[in-house]
Motif scaffolding. Structure first.
Motif, PDB file in Angstrom:
ATOM      1  N   ASP A 195       0.802  -1.213   0.000  1.00 24.18           N
ATOM      2  CA  ASP A 195       0.000   0.000   0.000  1.00 24.18           C
ATOM      3  C   ASP A 195       0.843   1.274   0.000  1.00 24.18           C
ATOM      4  O   ASP A 195       0.337   2.362  -0.267  1.00 24.18           O
ATOM      5  CB  ASP A 195      -0.928   0.034   1.222  1.00 24.18           C
ATOM      6  CG  ASP A 195      -2.019  -1.018   1.129  1.00 24.18           C
ATOM      7  OD1 ASP A 195      -2.402  -1.368  -0.006  1.00 24.18           O
ATOM      8  OD2 ASP A 195      -2.467  -1.495   2.181  1.00 24.18           O
ATOM      9  N   GLN A 196       2.121   1.135   0.325  1.00 23.79           N
ATOM     10  CA  GLN A 196       2.982   2.304   0.387  1.00 23.79           C
ATOM     11  C   GLN A 196       3.149   2.916  -1.005  1.00 23.79           C
ATOM     12  O   GLN A 196       3.533   2.245  -1.951  1.00 23.79           O
ATOM     13  CB  GLN A 196       4.345   1.923   0.971  1.00 23.79           C
ATOM     14  CG  GLN A 196       4.286   1.525   2.438  1.00 23.79           C
ATOM     15  CD  GLN A 196       5.595   0.948   2.934  1.00 23.79           C
ATOM     16  OE1 GLN A 196       6.593   0.913   2.215  1.00 23.79           O
ATOM     17  NE2 GLN A 196       5.594   0.480   4.179  1.00 23.79           N
ATOM     18  N   ASP A 197       2.838   4.186  -1.123  1.00 23.75           N
ATOM     19  CA  ASP A 197       2.998   4.930  -2.372  1.00 23.75           C
ATOM     20  C   ASP A 197       2.130   4.397  -3.504  1.00 23.75           C
ATOM     21  O   ASP A 197       2.412   4.672  -4.676  1.00 23.75           O
ATOM     22  CB  ASP A 197       4.474   4.936  -2.833  1.00 23.75           C
ATOM     23  CG  ASP A 197       5.391   5.590  -1.829  1.00 23.75           C
ATOM     24  OD1 ASP A 197       4.986   6.622  -1.255  1.00 23.75           O
ATOM     25  OD2 ASP A 197       6.506   5.093  -1.617  1.00 23.75           O
ATOM     26  N   LEU A 198       1.075   3.655  -3.174  1.00 20.87           N
ATOM     27  CA  LEU A 198       0.189   3.145  -4.228  1.00 20.87           C
ATOM     28  C   LEU A 198      -0.443   4.302  -4.997  1.00 20.87           C
ATOM     29  O   LEU A 198      -0.725   4.185  -6.189  1.00 20.87           O
ATOM     30  CB  LEU A 198      -0.890   2.253  -3.617  1.00 20.87           C
ATOM     31  CG  LEU A 198      -1.660   1.346  -4.573  1.00 20.87           C
ATOM     32  CD1 LEU A 198      -0.713   0.380  -5.285  1.00 20.87           C
ATOM     33  CD2 LEU A 198      -2.733   0.562  -3.816  1.00 20.87           C
ATOM     34  N   GLU A 199      -0.637   5.428  -4.331  1.00 23.47           N
ATOM     35  CA  GLU A 199      -1.180   6.612  -4.996  1.00 23.47           C
ATOM     36  C   GLU A 199      -0.237   7.116  -6.083  1.00 23.47           C
ATOM     37  O   GLU A 199      -0.678   7.600  -7.131  1.00 23.47           O
ATOM     38  CB  GLU A 199      -1.438   7.722  -3.981  1.00 23.47           C
ATOM     39  CG  GLU A 199      -2.075   8.974  -4.582  1.00 23.47           C
ATOM     40  CD  GLU A 199      -2.335  10.050  -3.552  1.00 23.47           C
ATOM     41  OE1 GLU A 199      -2.899  11.101  -3.926  1.00 23.47           O
ATOM     42  OE2 GLU A 199      -1.979   9.854  -2.367  1.00 23.47           O
ATOM     43  N   ALA A 233     -11.389   2.314 -12.139  1.00 21.28           N
ATOM     44  CA  ALA A 233     -11.185   2.917 -10.817  1.00 21.28           C
ATOM     45  C   ALA A 233     -11.567   4.384 -10.739  1.00 21.28           C
ATOM     46  O   ALA A 233     -11.541   4.974  -9.662  1.00 21.28           O
ATOM     47  CB  ALA A 233      -9.727   2.743 -10.400  1.00 21.28           C
ATOM     48  N   GLY A 234     -11.910   5.001 -11.869  1.00 23.30           N
ATOM     49  CA  GLY A 234     -12.337   6.392 -11.824  1.00 23.30           C
ATOM     50  C   GLY A 234     -11.210   7.353 -11.515  1.00 23.30           C
ATOM     51  O   GLY A 234     -10.093   7.191 -12.006  1.00 23.30           O
ATOM     52  N   ILE A 240      -6.736   3.364  -8.725  1.00 21.45           N
ATOM     53  CA  ILE A 240      -6.182   3.076 -10.051  1.00 21.45           C
ATOM     54  C   ILE A 240      -4.946   2.199  -9.924  1.00 21.45           C
ATOM     55  O   ILE A 240      -4.746   1.254 -10.697  1.00 21.45           O
ATOM     56  CB  ILE A 240      -5.848   4.387 -10.793  1.00 21.45           C
ATOM     57  CG1 ILE A 240      -7.133   5.147 -11.135  1.00 21.45           C
ATOM     58  CG2 ILE A 240      -5.059   4.105 -12.067  1.00 21.45           C
ATOM     59  CD1 ILE A 240      -6.889   6.532 -11.707  1.00 21.45           C
ATOM     60  N   GLY A 241      -4.089   2.509  -8.948  1.00 22.50           N
ATOM     61  CA  GLY A 241      -2.908   1.679  -8.727  1.00 22.50           C
ATOM     62  C   GLY A 241      -3.284   0.249  -8.407  1.00 22.50           C
ATOM     63  O   GLY A 241      -2.707  -0.703  -8.952  1.00 22.50           O
TER      64      GLY A 241
END
Length: 261
Positions: A195-199, A233-234, A240-241
């Motif tokens: 989940d780290q830096d998934l953005e 994912a919009g 989106i990741g």
């Protein structure tokens, strides 16, 4: 434009635009110095490319951003041998088909001096590359940034910070840890590192879709998954990741549960 053409665009577009610069200006002189410096960076010492940034750091023209993009990528390890190796993975059979697109992106990851450092450099380089306005560079930078996230995560999951991205077998094993293994990022309870830096990954994917993959002639080999992830994912970058990982695994993303089906 196919992937090989995009790679060649990245490697050689700087020279073409430098020649188009206005002769005699201070900026043109500095751009020429930066280009010469970059041309002389040895394959064995990509980190030395960072010395070339001093000539263009203060400029904001398209030519300057192209060189900043190229310098930052090269300093992180994106030399000709890396692009050739990644292209061979994408078009060859050294990595099984289910893992091939993921392995291609990971093989392009920046990894100098380490994979962790390369990820930081990929984020810095992407800022410059996106400002060039050149679709080929913007696309390649997005792929490199996505791959750098994957390589960092693969290295964390395998416990091997020195994962050899030039070895197809090592990359394939890393992809298995990322997408296929229990405890990987698509597990029911993925480890925190996933989940780290998934953005960051999602933002890069959204940029790829908007700036390249929705255009005529886009390379479907990678863009199919990118467009599917963005559509599913919009506007949520983290989603989106996550969706991209689902589609790379040939599964579909469920926005209601934020998991793969």
């Amino acid at each position: 434009m196919n992937m090989k053409a995009l790679i060649l665009t990245f490697l050689f577009s700087t020279t073409a635009l430098v020649l188009a610069s206005c002769a005699g200006s201070d900026e043109a002189d500095d751009i020429a110095k930066a280009q010469k410096c970059l041309d002389e960076v040895p394959e064995s010492d990509p980190a030395s490319a960072s010395n070339c940034m001093q000539y263009v750091a203060k400029y904001t023209s398209q030519q300057a951003y192209i060189l900043k993009c190229s310098i930052a990528m090269a300093a992180g390890g994106l030399m000709e041998s890396k692009t050739v190796n990644a292209y061979k993975i994408l078009k060859g059979d050294s990595v099984p088909e289910p893992n091939r697109n993921t392995a291609f992106m990971a093989a392009l990851a920046l990894d100098v001096p380490t994979i962790a450092d390369g990820y930081t450099k990929a984020k810095e380089a992407d800022v410059f590359c996106q400002k060039t306005g050149i679709s080929g560079l913007m696309f390649l930078s997005g792929v490199v940034l996505s791959g750098s996230w994957m390589a960092k995560t693969m290295a964390d999951l395998t416990g091997n910070p020195n994962l050899d991205l030039s070895d197809p077998n090592a990359v394939n094993a890393g992809v298995d840890h990322l997408l296929n293994s229990a405890g990987g990022c698509l597990d029911a309870s993925p480890p925190p590192t996933c989940d780290q830096d998934l953005e960051v990954l999602g933002t890069a994917v959204a940029s790829l879709s908007n700036n390249y993959c929705n255009k005529k002639g886009a390379d479907a080999k990678v863009c199919d998954e990118i467009n599917d992830a963005t559509e599913a994912a919009g506007n949520n970058a983290t989603a989106i990741g996550q969706a991209l990982l689902c589609y790379l695994k040939k599964r579909t993303y469920n926005p209601d549960t934020q998991t793969c089906n």
